[in-house]
Write a protein that holds these residues in place. Structure first.
Motif, PDB file in Angstrom:
ATOM      1  N   LEU A  27     -31.250 -27.389  74.209  1.00 19.05           N
ATOM      2  CA  LEU A  27     -29.881 -27.865  73.971  1.00 19.05           C
ATOM      3  C   LEU A  27     -29.831 -29.267  73.363  1.00 19.05           C
ATOM      4  O   LEU A  27     -28.766 -29.862  73.282  1.00 19.05           O
ATOM      5  CB  LEU A  27     -29.032 -27.843  75.249  1.00 19.05           C
ATOM      6  CG  LEU A  27     -28.756 -26.488  75.869  1.00 19.05           C
ATOM      7  CD1 LEU A  27     -27.953 -26.668  77.161  1.00 19.05           C
ATOM      8  CD2 LEU A  27     -28.018 -25.574  74.909  1.00 19.05           C
ATOM      9  N   LEU A  28     -30.955 -29.786  72.936  1.00 21.48           N
ATOM     10  CA  LEU A  28     -30.999 -31.174  72.479  1.00 21.48           C
ATOM     11  C   LEU A  28     -31.051 -31.312  70.961  1.00 21.48           C
ATOM     12  O   LEU A  28     -31.463 -32.342  70.436  1.00 21.48           O
ATOM     13  CB  LEU A  28     -32.185 -31.894  73.142  1.00 21.48           C
ATOM     14  CG  LEU A  28     -32.165 -31.883  74.675  1.00 21.48           C
ATOM     15  CD1 LEU A  28     -33.397 -32.596  75.231  1.00 21.48           C
ATOM     16  CD2 LEU A  28     -30.886 -32.510  75.208  1.00 21.48           C
ATOM     17  N   GLY A  29     -30.592 -30.287  70.258  1.00 15.54           N
ATOM     18  CA  GLY A  29     -30.578 -30.340  68.798  1.00 15.54           C
ATOM     19  C   GLY A  29     -31.834 -29.730  68.225  1.00 15.54           C
ATOM     20  O   GLY A  29     -32.805 -29.475  68.930  1.00 15.54           O
ATOM     21  N   ALA A  36     -27.225 -29.076  62.226  1.00 17.56           N
ATOM     22  CA  ALA A  36     -26.012 -29.385  61.462  1.00 17.56           C
ATOM     23  C   ALA A  36     -24.828 -29.649  62.395  1.00 17.56           C
ATOM     24  O   ALA A  36     -24.051 -30.586  62.178  1.00 17.56           O
ATOM     25  CB  ALA A  36     -25.696 -28.241  60.501  1.00 17.56           C
ATOM     26  N   ILE A  37     -24.676 -28.846  63.430  1.00 11.48           N
ATOM     27  CA  ILE A  37     -23.572 -29.035  64.384  1.00 11.48           C
ATOM     28  C   ILE A  37     -23.726 -30.360  65.114  1.00 11.48           C
ATOM     29  O   ILE A  37     -22.759 -31.113  65.261  1.00 11.48           O
ATOM     30  CB  ILE A  37     -23.474 -27.839  65.346  1.00 11.48           C
ATOM     31  CG1 ILE A  37     -22.868 -26.635  64.599  1.00 11.48           C
ATOM     32  CG2 ILE A  37     -22.647 -28.182  66.592  1.00 11.48           C
ATOM     33  CD1 ILE A  37     -22.855 -25.344  65.370  1.00 11.48           C
ATOM     34  N   HIS A  38     -24.923 -30.671  65.562  1.00 12.43           N
ATOM     35  CA  HIS A  38     -25.145 -31.949  66.252  1.00 12.43           C
ATOM     36  C   HIS A  38     -24.890 -33.137  65.325  1.00 12.43           C
ATOM     37  O   HIS A  38     -24.262 -34.114  65.729  1.00 12.43           O
ATOM     38  CB  HIS A  38     -26.565 -32.012  66.835  1.00 12.43           C
ATOM     39  CG  HIS A  38     -26.691 -31.355  68.168  1.00 12.43           C
ATOM     40  ND1 HIS A  38     -26.481 -32.033  69.345  1.00 12.43           N
ATOM     41  CD2 HIS A  38     -26.993 -30.084  68.521  1.00 12.43           C
ATOM     42  CE1 HIS A  38     -26.663 -31.214  70.362  1.00 12.43           C
ATOM     43  NE2 HIS A  38     -26.975 -30.020  69.884  1.00 12.43           N
ATOM     44  N   THR A  69     -19.707 -27.156  75.440  1.00 13.74           N
ATOM     45  CA  THR A  69     -19.565 -28.612  75.485  1.00 13.74           C
ATOM     46  C   THR A  69     -18.383 -28.986  74.596  1.00 13.74           C
ATOM     47  O   THR A  69     -17.801 -28.128  73.924  1.00 13.74           O
ATOM     48  CB  THR A  69     -20.822 -29.342  74.932  1.00 13.74           C
ATOM     49  OG1 THR A  69     -20.956 -29.047  73.526  1.00 13.74           O
ATOM     50  CG2 THR A  69     -22.075 -28.983  75.698  1.00 13.74           C
ATOM     51  N   THR A  70     -18.097 -30.263  74.574  1.00 15.20           N
ATOM     52  CA  THR A  70     -17.133 -30.784  73.608  1.00 15.20           C
ATOM     53  C   THR A  70     -17.605 -30.453  72.199  1.00 15.20           C
ATOM     54  O   THR A  70     -18.793 -30.186  71.991  1.00 15.20           O
ATOM     55  CB  THR A  70     -17.003 -32.316  73.755  1.00 15.20           C
ATOM     56  OG1 THR A  70     -16.038 -32.782  72.804  1.00 15.20           O
ATOM     57  CG2 THR A  70     -18.319 -33.036  73.479  1.00 15.20           C
ATOM     58  N   ALA A  71     -16.695 -30.516  71.250  1.00 13.14           N
ATOM     59  CA  ALA A  71     -17.067 -30.336  69.843  1.00 13.14           C
ATOM     60  C   ALA A  71     -17.172 -31.672  69.126  1.00 13.14           C
ATOM     61  O   ALA A  71     -17.339 -31.715  67.915  1.00 13.14           O
ATOM     62  CB  ALA A  71     -16.055 -29.434  69.138  1.00 13.14           C
ATOM     63  N   GLY A  72     -17.064 -32.772  69.878  1.00 14.66           N
ATOM     64  CA  GLY A  72     -17.158 -34.078  69.236  1.00 14.66           C
ATOM     65  C   GLY A  72     -16.082 -34.233  68.184  1.00 14.66           C
ATOM     66  O   GLY A  72     -14.905 -33.990  68.457  1.00 14.66           O
ATOM     67  N   VAL A  73     -16.485 -34.586  66.969  1.00 13.66           N
ATOM     68  CA  VAL A  73     -15.513 -34.799  65.890  1.00 13.66           C
ATOM     69  C   VAL A  73     -15.374 -33.585  64.965  1.00 13.66           C
ATOM     70  O   VAL A  73     -14.740 -33.677  63.918  1.00 13.66           O
ATOM     71  CB  VAL A  73     -15.853 -36.074  65.069  1.00 13.66           C
ATOM     72  CG1 VAL A  73     -15.789 -37.309  65.949  1.00 13.66           C
ATOM     73  CG2 VAL A  73     -17.210 -35.952  64.400  1.00 13.66           C
ATOM     74  N   LEU A  74     -15.930 -32.444  65.365  1.00 14.92           N
ATOM     75  CA  LEU A  74     -15.727 -31.218  64.591  1.00 14.92           C
ATOM     76  C   LEU A  74     -14.271 -30.781  64.715  1.00 14.92           C
ATOM     77  O   LEU A  74     -13.560 -31.189  65.640  1.00 14.92           O
ATOM     78  CB  LEU A  74     -16.640 -30.096  65.115  1.00 14.92           C
ATOM     79  CG  LEU A  74     -18.144 -30.305  64.966  1.00 14.92           C
ATOM     80  CD1 LEU A  74     -18.903 -29.223  65.717  1.00 14.92           C
ATOM     81  CD2 LEU A  74     -18.541 -30.311  63.501  1.00 14.92           C
TER      82      LEU A  74
END
Length: 169
Positions: A27-29, A36-38, A69-74
């Motif tokens: 889960l750490l990229g 790309a998502i991270h 998880t959150t989607a951050g700034v996506l």
């Protein structure tokens, strides 16, 4: 009934309630869709993934399961991480691949997500043949008992789009 649509494009640019990440078990990229998502989603995604690993997912996420998880700034509210199986010519892992889609939709239902964007799970570095992956994905979504209104398969190239389109008839 869930509507299935196909998009040729970049999943990190999709606007949906949830975007599914073809993650690795850490889960750490990683590479491909995961990396790309991270990268595009920003550090909040990795931060929540680290919290999950520090908690009940200390050994990582098992193949075929999903977690949000959150989607951050996506342009999404959540990222649903699922770990697809590595393709094997000596062992049938189709059920694990189907489970990725079912479990992601189950998590989406728990979150209240109505639109979910999926990549073609396991077709990159995990080498799942595109036509077979499309068949498994479309069948799993069609058979899922879900409240999700729209499943969008976001496919990076014409070959993937054609394989999924063939499955939709």
């Amino acid at each position: 009934m869930t509507t299935i649509t196909l998009v040729r494009g970049d999943i990190t640019r999709e606007s949906a309630d949830a975007i599914v990440n073809a993650a690795n078990s850490s889960l750490l990229g990683g590479g491909g869709v995961d990396g790309a998502i991270h990268r595009r989603g920003g550090p909040a995604i990795l931060e929540e993934c680290r919290e999950l690993r520090a908690g009940h997912l200390g050994k990582g996420l098992a193949t075929g399961l999903a977690v949000a998880t959150t989607a951050g700034v996506l342009e999404a509210r959540w990222v649903i991480h699922t770990v697809g199986p590595v393709h094997s010519t000596t062992e049938d892992r189709s059920e694990l691949l189907a489970s990725c889609y079912r479990e992601s939709l189950r998590v989406a239902d728990e979150l209240g997500a109505r639109t979910v964007a999926f990549p073609a799970i396991s077709t990159g570095v995990y080498r799942w043949p595109m036509g077979d992956a499309a068949r498994i994905a479309v069948t799993a979504v069609r058979e899922a008992d879900t409240e999700v209104e729209e499943v969008r398969f976001v496919l990076f190239d014409d070959r993937a789009h054609a394989a999924f389109a063939a499955q939709l008839g």
